[in-house]
Motif scaffolding. Structure first.
Motif, PDB file in Angstrom:
ATOM      1  N   GLU A   1     -11.035   0.412  -8.668  1.00 60.10           N
ATOM      2  CA  GLU A   1     -11.563  -0.332  -7.523  1.00 60.10           C
ATOM      3  C   GLU A   1     -10.586  -1.393  -7.035  1.00 60.10           C
ATOM      4  O   GLU A   1     -10.490  -1.660  -5.835  1.00 60.10           O
ATOM      5  CB  GLU A   1     -12.898  -0.987  -7.910  1.00 60.10           C
ATOM      6  CG  GLU A   1     -13.558  -1.763  -6.782  1.00 60.10           C
ATOM      7  CD  GLU A   1     -14.868  -2.417  -7.206  1.00 60.10           C
ATOM      8  OE1 GLU A   1     -15.505  -3.086  -6.368  1.00 60.10           O
ATOM      9  OE2 GLU A   1     -15.251  -2.246  -8.393  1.00 60.10           O
ATOM     10  N   TRP A   2      -9.864  -2.012  -7.969  1.00 62.08           N
ATOM     11  CA  TRP A   2      -8.943  -3.085  -7.608  1.00 62.08           C
ATOM     12  C   TRP A   2      -7.483  -2.647  -7.659  1.00 62.08           C
ATOM     13  O   TRP A   2      -6.588  -3.449  -7.897  1.00 62.08           O
ATOM     14  CB  TRP A   2      -9.172  -4.288  -8.516  1.00 62.08           C
ATOM     15  CG  TRP A   2     -10.466  -4.979  -8.225  1.00 62.08           C
ATOM     16  CD1 TRP A   2     -11.212  -4.896  -7.083  1.00 62.08           C
ATOM     17  CD2 TRP A   2     -11.180  -5.869  -9.092  1.00 62.08           C
ATOM     18  NE1 TRP A   2     -12.340  -5.670  -7.171  1.00 62.08           N
ATOM     19  CE2 TRP A   2     -12.349  -6.285  -8.391  1.00 62.08           C
ATOM     20  CE3 TRP A   2     -10.939  -6.370 -10.378  1.00 62.08           C
ATOM     21  CZ2 TRP A   2     -13.268  -7.170  -8.957  1.00 62.08           C
ATOM     22  CZ3 TRP A   2     -11.863  -7.240 -10.935  1.00 62.08           C
ATOM     23  CH2 TRP A   2     -13.005  -7.635 -10.222  1.00 62.08           C
TER      24      TRP A   2
ATOM     25  N   HIS B   1       0.842  -1.194   0.000  1.00 58.30           N
ATOM     26  CA  HIS B   1       0.000   0.000   0.000  1.00 58.30           C
ATOM     27  C   HIS B   1       0.882   1.251   0.000  1.00 58.30           C
ATOM     28  O   HIS B   1       1.536   1.557   1.002  1.00 58.30           O
ATOM     29  CB  HIS B   1      -0.931   0.003   1.201  1.00 58.30           C
ATOM     30  CG  HIS B   1      -2.043  -0.984   1.091  1.00 58.30           C
ATOM     31  ND1 HIS B   1      -3.022  -1.134   2.066  1.00 58.30           N
ATOM     32  CD2 HIS B   1      -2.362  -1.889   0.126  1.00 58.30           C
ATOM     33  CE1 HIS B   1      -3.872  -2.079   1.699  1.00 58.30           C
ATOM     34  NE2 HIS B   1      -3.481  -2.556   0.523  1.00 58.30           N
ATOM     35  N   CYS B   2       0.848   1.962  -1.110  1.00 57.49           N
ATOM     36  CA  CYS B   2       1.741   3.116  -1.263  1.00 57.49           C
ATOM     37  C   CYS B   2       1.321   4.320  -0.418  1.00 57.49           C
ATOM     38  O   CYS B   2       2.055   5.314  -0.368  1.00 57.49           O
ATOM     39  CB  CYS B   2       1.808   3.523  -2.731  1.00 57.49           C
ATOM     40  SG  CYS B   2       2.567   2.285  -3.794  1.00 57.49           S
ATOM     41  N   ASP B   3       0.171   4.247   0.218  1.00 62.38           N
ATOM     42  CA  ASP B   3      -0.267   5.326   1.102  1.00 62.38           C
ATOM     43  C   ASP B   3      -0.063   4.984   2.573  1.00 62.38           C
ATOM     44  O   ASP B   3      -0.572   5.687   3.456  1.00 62.38           O
ATOM     45  CB  ASP B   3      -1.734   5.669   0.841  1.00 62.38           C
ATOM     46  CG  ASP B   3      -2.686   4.491   1.084  1.00 62.38           C
ATOM     47  OD1 ASP B   3      -2.202   3.382   1.406  1.00 62.38           O
ATOM     48  OD2 ASP B   3      -3.917   4.679   0.950  1.00 62.38           O
TER      49      ASP B   3
ATOM     50  N   ASN C   1     -11.077 -10.685   3.345  1.00 63.17           N
ATOM     51  CA  ASN C   1     -10.592 -10.145   4.612  1.00 63.17           C
ATOM     52  C   ASN C   1      -9.146  -9.649   4.580  1.00 63.17           C
ATOM     53  O   ASN C   1      -8.742  -8.881   5.461  1.00 63.17           O
ATOM     54  CB  ASN C   1     -10.715 -11.199   5.712  1.00 63.17           C
ATOM     55  CG  ASN C   1     -12.136 -11.666   5.924  1.00 63.17           C
ATOM     56  OD1 ASN C   1     -13.083 -10.892   5.760  1.00 63.17           O
ATOM     57  ND2 ASN C   1     -12.305 -12.940   6.270  1.00 63.17           N
ATOM     58  N   VAL C   2      -8.370 -10.103   3.614  1.00 60.66           N
ATOM     59  CA  VAL C   2      -6.942  -9.780   3.583  1.00 60.66           C
ATOM     60  C   VAL C   2      -6.589  -8.938   2.357  1.00 60.66           C
ATOM     61  O   VAL C   2      -6.026  -7.845   2.473  1.00 60.66           O
ATOM     62  CB  VAL C   2      -6.088 -11.073   3.602  1.00 60.66           C
ATOM     63  CG1 VAL C   2      -4.602 -10.740   3.514  1.00 60.66           C
ATOM     64  CG2 VAL C   2      -6.391 -11.894   4.846  1.00 60.66           C
ATOM     65  N   TRP C   3      -6.929  -9.452   1.186  1.00 63.10           N
ATOM     66  CA  TRP C   3      -6.610  -8.726  -0.054  1.00 63.10           C
ATOM     67  C   TRP C   3      -7.305  -7.365  -0.058  1.00 63.10           C
ATOM     68  O   TRP C   3      -8.456  -7.245   0.348  1.00 63.10           O
ATOM     69  CB  TRP C   3      -7.060  -9.557  -1.250  1.00 63.10           C
ATOM     70  CG  TRP C   3      -6.770  -8.938  -2.575  1.00 63.10           C
ATOM     71  CD1 TRP C   3      -5.548  -8.661  -3.108  1.00 63.10           C
ATOM     72  CD2 TRP C   3      -7.740  -8.507  -3.549  1.00 63.10           C
ATOM     73  NE1 TRP C   3      -5.691  -8.097  -4.362  1.00 63.10           N
ATOM     74  CE2 TRP C   3      -7.027  -7.987  -4.657  1.00 63.10           C
ATOM     75  CE3 TRP C   3      -9.128  -8.529  -3.594  1.00 63.10           C
ATOM     76  CZ2 TRP C   3      -7.654  -7.491  -5.791  1.00 63.10           C
ATOM     77  CZ3 TRP C   3      -9.765  -8.034  -4.725  1.00 63.10           C
ATOM     78  CH2 TRP C   3      -9.027  -7.522  -5.803  1.00 63.10           C
ATOM     79  N   LEU C   4      -6.596  -6.348  -0.474  1.00 65.09           N
ATOM     80  CA  LEU C   4      -7.024  -4.948  -0.503  1.00 65.09           C
ATOM     81  C   LEU C   4      -7.064  -4.308   0.877  1.00 65.09           C
ATOM     82  O   LEU C   4      -7.237  -3.087   0.979  1.00 65.09           O
ATOM     83  CB  LEU C   4      -8.394  -4.762  -1.174  1.00 65.09           C
ATOM     84  CG  LEU C   4      -8.530  -5.144  -2.643  1.00 65.09           C
ATOM     85  CD1 LEU C   4      -9.968  -4.877  -3.126  1.00 65.09           C
ATOM     86  CD2 LEU C   4      -7.556  -4.384  -3.523  1.00 65.09           C
ATOM     87  N   LYS C   5      -6.901  -5.105   1.917  1.00 63.48           N
ATOM     88  CA  LYS C   5      -6.985  -4.567   3.268  1.00 63.48           C
ATOM     89  C   LYS C   5      -5.630  -4.533   3.970  1.00 63.48           C
ATOM     90  O   LYS C   5      -5.261  -3.515   4.555  1.00 63.48           O
ATOM     91  CB  LYS C   5      -7.994  -5.377   4.099  1.00 63.48           C
ATOM     92  CG  LYS C   5      -9.437  -5.229   3.594  1.00 63.48           C
ATOM     93  CD  LYS C   5     -10.405  -6.024   4.436  1.00 63.48           C
ATOM     94  CE  LYS C   5     -11.848  -5.735   4.047  1.00 63.48           C
ATOM     95  NZ  LYS C   5     -12.155  -6.081   2.642  1.00 63.48           N
TER      96      LYS C   5
END
Length: 514
Positions: free
Chosen positions: A431-432, A281-283, A400-404
């Motif tokens: 979105e992805w 996550h670049c942020d 629960n994990v991917w994108l989070k």
């Protein structure tokens, strides 16, 4: 339109492919012939399967309908080009915003002639608020579809898209007849393809029979095709070994050697677009520092991962998602290698002497993901980076994990065009966008390249975009996987497409019995 070669470069880069295809290539020289029956052991079938093109997934239904019962306006050929299929030709306007498709004069299996109304009804099946189509998003760019007589269909887009023919080739957009009300009667299973649907027992069996009046004289060679759902890879492989089936898809890399030693069996292997990102996550600190991202990219041993996780059945990744088989793949970008000293340099640039990160993983991400994480842990340690391998439950990994989680393992099957892949996962606000990466220059190029019809200029833009992903992006991409299918010596084929397994899902149309 003139499209450049997109698959041979990647294909020839795979030594195993040449070995696997050698015997069948020799048999293919004799040429195809009509006759015989084929049995395919196929993954992905389920009792909930239907032949509704809006909802079917990448299982035996797609192989039966896309490559057997139906056709599209456009198909992806063995060279990876968008080639006219039910369209006799297709042409864009100067801005690539209005696309005109001239239709062939062909018949459905019920005798009705193909018209523009059938094409419009088939595409509208995936449009509108009430559609359940998984491809609805692909057609959001379509402002209007209209007929210009019975044999011409015009697509007006909201903005220019030089790759729109590739969209028209998507497996959802098979053409079925208009039922007279502007809708398709998909339950009837009527298409323009080389086979008729004789039996469909969802999750169990699909049976096709060849049409004598198929409009493609050089396709659809088998008299009968049976697709059997065999989801377990071991059971699927055993079915090929024992002669229960003639072809299987998705041979796992770890068991490839078992088939390779069997007389009368061979592998069909091509470089694919499937890849295994490790998005950061670049942020989120510490990944918001590009030097931390570069340190991690230099700390991974890609060759070791390719050798041990994929058993060599793939190609090295270079931290961008464009595979060697894509037509605008930047082959001349310097290949990033494991370099602990370079990783330490970037840590120092980030003001760090060491780094501790947690990597979320599960074999739900992809087969071998946990092993890949452990290999990364070991190689990163040589650069002073401590990677905590955080094993997550397989159940719920993607929700629960991917994108989070800020650093996790992922999987993408890839897409047939650069714009498609970049827009889906790397564009600002997508979105992805799993790495939450935002690069103004990248997003500027993405819009410009999409509407550019000059392929030389597009190549330059996509080259720069791949470099931006590699040097600034938030995803480590260590490797691409090959598509590996298996067959017995009763079956032959010509050049094999690399856009999907089973010859781009066209196996029942393109292969033949010897």
């Amino acid at each position: 339109m003139t499209l450049t070669d997109i698959s041979r470069r990647g294909f020839l880069a795979t030594g195993t492919a040449a070995l696997a295809l050698g015997p069948t290539a020799l048999r293919a020289q004799a040429g195809p012939r009509r006759g015989g029956a084929i049995r395919i052991g196929h993954s992905g079938g389920a009792t909930s399967d239907t032949i509704d093109p809006a909802t079917y997934a990448a299982g035996p239904v797609v192989t039966a309908m896309l490559g057997g019962v139906c056709n599209n306006l456009v198909e992806i050929d063995a060279e990876g080009r968008a080639a006219p299929e039910l369209a006799e030709s297709f042409e864009p306007d100067a801005e690539a915003r209005v696309w005109t498709f001239k239709l062939r004069d062909v018949a459905f299996s019920n005798g009705a002639r193909l018209t523009a109304a059938d094409v419009i009804a088939s595409f509208n099946h995936h449009r509108g608020e009430d559609t359940k189509s998984g491809a609805k998003g692909l057609l959001e760019q379509v402002a209007e579809i209209r007929a210009d007589g019975d044999r011409v269909v015009v697509f007006e887009l909201t903005a220019g898209n030089a790759d729109f023919p590739f969209v028209a080739a998507d497996y959802h957009f098979v053409i079925m007849p208009d039922d007279g009300s502007g809708r398709i009667d998909w339950q009837a299973g009527i298409g323009t393809g080389g086979y008729t649907l004789e039996e469909h027992e969802p999750g169990v069996r699909i049976r096709l029979k060849r049409r004598d009046d198929y409009w493609k004289e050089d396709r659809a060679w088998f008299d009968e095709v049976t697709l059997l759902t065999i989801n377990d890879p071991t059971a699927r492989q055993n079915a090929l070994v024992t002669g229960e089936v003639d072809i299987i898809n998705g041979v796992p890399p770890k068991t490839v050697h078992l088939l390779g030693r069997r007389p009368g069996l061979s592998l069909v292997e091509v470089t694919g677009t499937a890849h295994y990102p490790f998005p950061m996550h670049c942020d989120t600190a510490p990944f918001d520092d590009v030097n931390v991202r570069l340190a991690l990219k230099h700390a991974i041993d890609r060759q070791e991962m390719l050798d041990k996780v994929l058993k060599g059945h793939g190609s090295l990744g270079n931290d961008h998602p464009i595979a060697p088989g894509n037509r605008f793949h930047a082959a001349d970008l310097e290949q990033r290698a494991h370099d602990p000293d370079r990783a330490k340099y970037h840590l120092k640039q980030a003001g760090l002497d060491s780094l501790d990160v947690s990597l979320s993983t599960s074999d739900a991400a992809f087969a071998g993901a946990v092993d890949a994480a452990v290999l990364f842990q070991e190689s990163a340690g040589r650069a002073g980076i401590r990677v905590n391998v955080d094993r997550k439950p397989a159940d719920g990994y993607w929700s629960n994990v991917w994108l989070k989680d800020p650093f996790a393992m992922s999987y993408w099957n890839g897409r047939p065009t650069e714009d498609w892949m970049f827009s889906l996962v790397y564009a600002d606000g997508a979105e992805w966008n799993e790495s939450r990466w935002s690069n103004p220059r990248f997003n500027e190029l993405l819009v410009a390249a999409r509407a550019e019809l000059d392929e030389g200029l597009r190549a330059e833009m996509y080259h720069e975009m791949q470099a931006l992903c590699r040097d600034d992006g938030g995803s480590i991409i260590p490797m691409f996987a090959n598509y590996i299918d298996g067959k017995n010596d009763r079956i032959a084929h010509g050049e094999v497409a690399s856009n999907r397994f089973l010859d781009g899902w066209k196996v029942v149309e393109r292969w033949w019995a010897v």
